[in-house]
Design an enzyme around this catalytic site. Structure first.
Site, PDB file in Angstrom:
ATOM      1  N   PHE A  81      -8.249  -8.928 -11.557  1.00  0.00           N
ATOM      2  CA  PHE A  81      -7.665  -8.047 -10.076  1.00  0.00           C
ATOM      3  C   PHE A  81      -8.982  -8.009  -9.223  1.00  0.00           C
ATOM      4  O   PHE A  81      -8.891  -8.142  -8.156  1.00  0.00           O
ATOM      5  CB  PHE A  81      -7.062  -6.613 -10.248  1.00  0.00           C
ATOM      6  CG  PHE A  81      -5.959  -6.482 -10.831  1.00  0.00           C
ATOM      7  CD1 PHE A  81      -4.853  -7.146 -10.128  1.00  0.00           C
ATOM      8  CD2 PHE A  81      -5.664  -5.989 -12.011  1.00  0.00           C
ATOM      9  CE1 PHE A  81      -3.494  -6.941 -10.726  1.00  0.00           C
ATOM     10  CE2 PHE A  81      -4.337  -5.963 -12.730  1.00  0.00           C
ATOM     11  CZ  PHE A  81      -3.328  -6.441 -11.919  1.00  0.00           C
ATOM     12  N   SER A 125      -2.251 -14.769  -3.797  1.00  0.00           N
ATOM     13  CA  SER A 125      -1.525 -14.103  -2.607  1.00  0.00           C
ATOM     14  C   SER A 125      -0.838 -15.074  -1.865  1.00  0.00           C
ATOM     15  O   SER A 125      -1.030 -16.106  -1.829  1.00  0.00           O
ATOM     16  CB  SER A 125      -2.677 -13.608  -1.571  1.00  0.00           C
ATOM     17  OG  SER A 125      -2.371 -13.477  -0.431  1.00  0.00           O
ATOM     18  N   TYR A 150     -11.012 -14.271   3.383  1.00  0.00           N
ATOM     19  CA  TYR A 150     -10.303 -14.040   2.243  1.00  0.00           C
ATOM     20  C   TYR A 150      -9.445 -14.678   1.668  1.00  0.00           C
ATOM     21  O   TYR A 150      -9.101 -15.141   0.414  1.00  0.00           O
ATOM     22  CB  TYR A 150      -9.693 -12.310   2.620  1.00  0.00           C
ATOM     23  CG  TYR A 150      -8.490 -11.933   1.758  1.00  0.00           C
ATOM     24  CD1 TYR A 150      -8.790 -11.627   0.467  1.00  0.00           C
ATOM     25  CD2 TYR A 150      -7.159 -12.159   2.192  1.00  0.00           C
ATOM     26  CE1 TYR A 150      -7.643 -11.227  -0.349  1.00  0.00           C
ATOM     27  CE2 TYR A 150      -6.305 -11.879   1.310  1.00  0.00           C
ATOM     28  CZ  TYR A 150      -6.402 -11.605   0.254  1.00  0.00           C
ATOM     29  OH  TYR A 150      -5.387 -11.031  -0.778  1.00  0.00           O
ATOM     30  N   LYS A 154      -8.967 -16.961  -1.984  1.00  0.00           N
ATOM     31  CA  LYS A 154      -7.758 -17.265  -2.900  1.00  0.00           C
ATOM     32  C   LYS A 154      -7.340 -18.621  -3.070  1.00  0.00           C
ATOM     33  O   LYS A 154      -6.710 -19.064  -3.980  1.00  0.00           O
ATOM     34  CB  LYS A 154      -6.394 -16.440  -2.204  1.00  0.00           C
ATOM     35  CG  LYS A 154      -6.615 -14.728  -2.455  1.00  0.00           C
ATOM     36  CD  LYS A 154      -6.828 -14.337  -3.930  1.00  0.00           C
ATOM     37  CE  LYS A 154      -7.185 -13.002  -3.909  1.00  0.00           C
ATOM     38  NZ  LYS A 154      -7.629 -12.110  -5.034  1.00  0.00           N
ATOM     39  N   ASP A 297      -2.440 -12.884  12.289  1.00  0.00           N
ATOM     40  CA  ASP A 297      -1.345 -12.655  11.574  1.00  0.00           C
ATOM     41  C   ASP A 297      -0.315 -13.624  11.540  1.00  0.00           C
ATOM     42  O   ASP A 297      -0.321 -14.484  12.702  1.00  0.00           O
ATOM     43  CB  ASP A 297      -0.391 -11.338  12.109  1.00  0.00           C
ATOM     44  CG  ASP A 297      -0.990 -10.033  11.658  1.00  0.00           C
ATOM     45  OD1 ASP A 297      -1.401  -9.957  10.812  1.00  0.00           O
ATOM     46  OD2 ASP A 297      -0.857  -8.889  12.345  1.00  0.00           O
TER      47      ASP A 297
HETATM   48  C1  UD1 Z   1      -2.228  -9.996   4.345  1.00  0.00           C
HETATM   49  C2  UD1 Z   1      -1.844 -11.178   3.502  1.00  0.00           C
HETATM   50  C3  UD1 Z   1      -1.553 -10.605   2.077  1.00  0.00           C
HETATM   51  C4  UD1 Z   1      -2.980  -9.681   1.621  1.00  0.00           C
HETATM   52  C5  UD1 Z   1      -3.179  -8.693   2.548  1.00  0.00           C
HETATM   53  C6  UD1 Z   1      -4.545  -8.254   2.181  1.00  0.00           C
HETATM   54  C7  UD1 Z   1      -0.565 -12.607   4.664  1.00  0.00           C
HETATM   55  C8  UD1 Z   1       0.912 -13.194   4.958  1.00  0.00           C
HETATM   56  N1  UD1 Z   1      -0.514 -11.502   3.941  1.00  0.00           N
HETATM   57  O1  UD1 Z   1      -1.219  -8.984   4.607  1.00  0.00           O
HETATM   58  O2  UD1 Z   1      -1.437 -11.760   1.279  1.00  0.00           O
HETATM   59  O3  UD1 Z   1      -2.685  -9.507   0.322  1.00  0.00           O
HETATM   60  O4  UD1 Z   1      -3.412  -9.204   3.861  1.00  0.00           O
HETATM   61  O5  UD1 Z   1      -4.724  -7.094   3.104  1.00  0.00           O
HETATM   62  O6  UD1 Z   1      -1.378 -13.379   4.919  1.00  0.00           O
HETATM   63  N2  UD1 Z   1       0.718  -4.021  11.041  1.00  0.00           N
HETATM   64  C9  UD1 Z   1       0.976  -3.294  12.071  1.00  0.00           C
HETATM   65  N3  UD1 Z   1      -0.020  -2.099  12.344  1.00  0.00           N
HETATM   66  C10 UD1 Z   1      -0.978  -1.859  11.480  1.00  0.00           C
HETATM   67  C11 UD1 Z   1      -1.221  -2.668  10.171  1.00  0.00           C
HETATM   68  C12 UD1 Z   1      -0.096  -3.574  10.111  1.00  0.00           C
HETATM   69  O7  UD1 Z   1       1.800  -3.558  12.872  1.00  0.00           O
HETATM   70  O8  UD1 Z   1      -1.708  -0.844  11.662  1.00  0.00           O
HETATM   71  C13 UD1 Z   1       1.544  -5.210  10.790  1.00  0.00           C
HETATM   72  C14 UD1 Z   1       0.792  -6.491  10.878  1.00  0.00           C
HETATM   73  O9  UD1 Z   1       0.446  -6.926  12.017  1.00  0.00           O
HETATM   74  C15 UD1 Z   1       1.680  -7.398   9.968  1.00  0.00           C
HETATM   75  C16 UD1 Z   1       2.473  -6.235   9.019  1.00  0.00           C
HETATM   76  O10 UD1 Z   1       2.226  -4.989   9.533  1.00  0.00           O
HETATM   77  O11 UD1 Z   1       2.746  -7.801  10.616  1.00  0.00           O
HETATM   78  C17 UD1 Z   1       1.947  -6.275   7.522  1.00  0.00           C
HETATM   79  O12 UD1 Z   1       0.384  -6.172   7.753  1.00  0.00           O
HETATM   80  P1  UD1 Z   1      -0.585  -5.628   6.517  1.00  0.00           P
HETATM   81  O13 UD1 Z   1       0.027  -4.510   5.551  1.00  0.00           O
HETATM   82  O14 UD1 Z   1      -2.031  -5.336   7.062  1.00  0.00           O
HETATM   83  O15 UD1 Z   1      -0.577  -7.008   5.612  1.00  0.00           O
HETATM   84  P2  UD1 Z   1      -0.458  -8.660   5.734  1.00  0.00           P
HETATM   85  O16 UD1 Z   1      -1.506  -8.943   6.802  1.00  0.00           O
HETATM   86  O17 UD1 Z   1       0.757  -9.095   5.918  1.00  0.00           O
END
Ligand code: UD1
Length: 337
Positions: A81, A125, A150, A154, A297
């Site tokens: 991990f 990932s 990042y 991977k 994103d």
């Molecule tokens: C990304 C990667 C994932 C990785 C992770 C590590 C992709 C598809 N996913 O996850 O493989 O393990 O990063 O950190 O590349 N959001 C908000 N407000 C916030 C935070 C997040 O709206 O304050 C939204 C983001 O825009 C996104 C969703 O929530 O649409 C998930 O975000 P997050 O939890 O950061 O994960 P990913 O970016 O999807």
């Protein structure tokens, strides 16, 4: 009892996996440099399992330190991990990411070869897919350019493993492509513990709801999705942890394999659905507002999880609501001290 080396074993997914390894009769040997986790998760693991975790403090990039572990134990397998995982930080400090995530892997492979430890589970990932054209995404779907260093680490990690396997066909390797792991152990004793301001959605959401942060910003509500927010495949961390045990069991039954396997629910939920579900299951209001899109994103992604079902006999058992209930329970536990 089989000893399993778990690098990054004191972290979020590592600690949940160690708990499930113990439940399945393995003895996890944890190694962690504590750069992004702290002792509380060790205490939590001890409370859940009734035994003190065996943990070695050190860095996987330190080859000689790692060698001492391989000399001390006879590992039946390794779950790797240990890695940096913050997308934004990787853009600002790419060398930190390339060095840590790649050197730790190549060190480990050298030791696996020398000490003839043949089963390895690697944390990959869904980020390796970039923005997929077709959903749900299968493991043999095309990989697009990763949107961050990042993500590149991977993709490169998987490439290194594939090349290594080609030269060492007596190895069994599982590259697990996680979608979005969330939630916490239902006991409330272990969960996600990010240092500083969380980057990920659920830890920010729980901290904002608890009043430790300003309102959650929804990064973009003008995407081409049903409610305008991004869509992800959220998976409960306990389901994810169990998948690691099943992968290890599977690898140990094989004589030769190198498989990429998606770990997700197989369905997507939007950011707004996460907020609504969190409010519904926990009976609280999530302070939030709509902001600009976040650079890098992907719009939407969810897994075709059928390969995991077929090879590992694994599928998710817990729902988005379960994960969000457990995430809030963990936050409340932390706040009570
Ligand atoms: C990304 C990667 C994932 C990785 C992770 C590590 C992709 C598809 N996913 O996850 O493989 O393990 O990063 O950190 O590349 N959001 C908000 N407000 C916030 C935070 C997040 O709206 O304050 C939204 C983001 O825009 C996104 C969703 O929530 O649409 C998930 O975000 P997050 O939890 O950061 O994960 P990913 O970016 O999807």
């Amino acid at each position: 009892m089989k000893d399993i080396l778990v690098t990054g074993g004191a972290g979020y997914i590592g600690s949940h996996t160690a708990v499930e390894l113990i439940a399945a009769g393995y003895r996890p040997i944890l190694v962690d440099n504590f750069s992004n986790t702290d002792e509380r998760l060790l205490e939590g693991m001890a409370r859940i399992t009734g035994q003190e975790p065996i943990v070695h403090r050190g860095d996987c990039c330190d080859l000689e330190f790692m060698r001492t572990l391989f000399q001390q134990y006879t590992f039946a397998g390794v779950i790797h991990f240990a890695a940096y995982k913050a997308v934004g930080e990787s853009v600002a400090q790419p060398l930190k990411y390339y060095h840590n995530n790649i050197v730790s892997l190549t060190n480990l492979l050298q030791l696996l070869e020398v000490f003839e430890v043949r089963s390895l589970v690697f944390s990959s990932s869904c980020t390796v897919y970039g923005q997929p054209e077709q959903l749900p995404i299968r493991e043999d779907g095309p990989e697009n350019k990763a949107t961050s260093p990042y993500g590149c680490t991977k993709q490169i990690g998987e490439q290194i493993l594939s090349d290594f396997y080609r030269a060492h066909s007596d190895f069994t390797i599982g590259m697990l492509r996680y979608f979005n792991p969330i939630g916490a152990h239902p006991s409330g004793w272990i969960g996600e513990l990010p240092f500083g301001v969380p980057n990920n959605l659920v830890p920010f959401l729980t901290q904002a709801t608890a009043g430790h942060r300003q309102a959650l910003t929804v990064f973009g509500a003008d995407y081409d999705t049903p409610d305008g927010s991004c869509i992800r495949d959220f998976i409960h961390v306990v389901d994810l942890a169990k998948a690691h045990v099943k992968t290890l069991d599977f690898l140990m039954r094989q004589t030769s394999c190198c498989e990429a396997i998606n770990l997700g629910q197989g369905k997507g939920n939007s950011v707004f659905e996460v907020i609504q579900t969190f409010e519904a299951v926990n009976g609280v209001q999530v302070p939030h507002s709509i902001g600009a899109r976040r650079a890098g994103d992907v719009v939407q992604i969810w897994a075709d999880a059928s390969k995991a079902k077929r090879l590992l006999d694994w599928q998710t058992e817990l729902t988005l609501g379960d994960a969000l209930r457990d995430a809030w329970n963990w936050q409340c536990h932390l706040d009570k001290g």
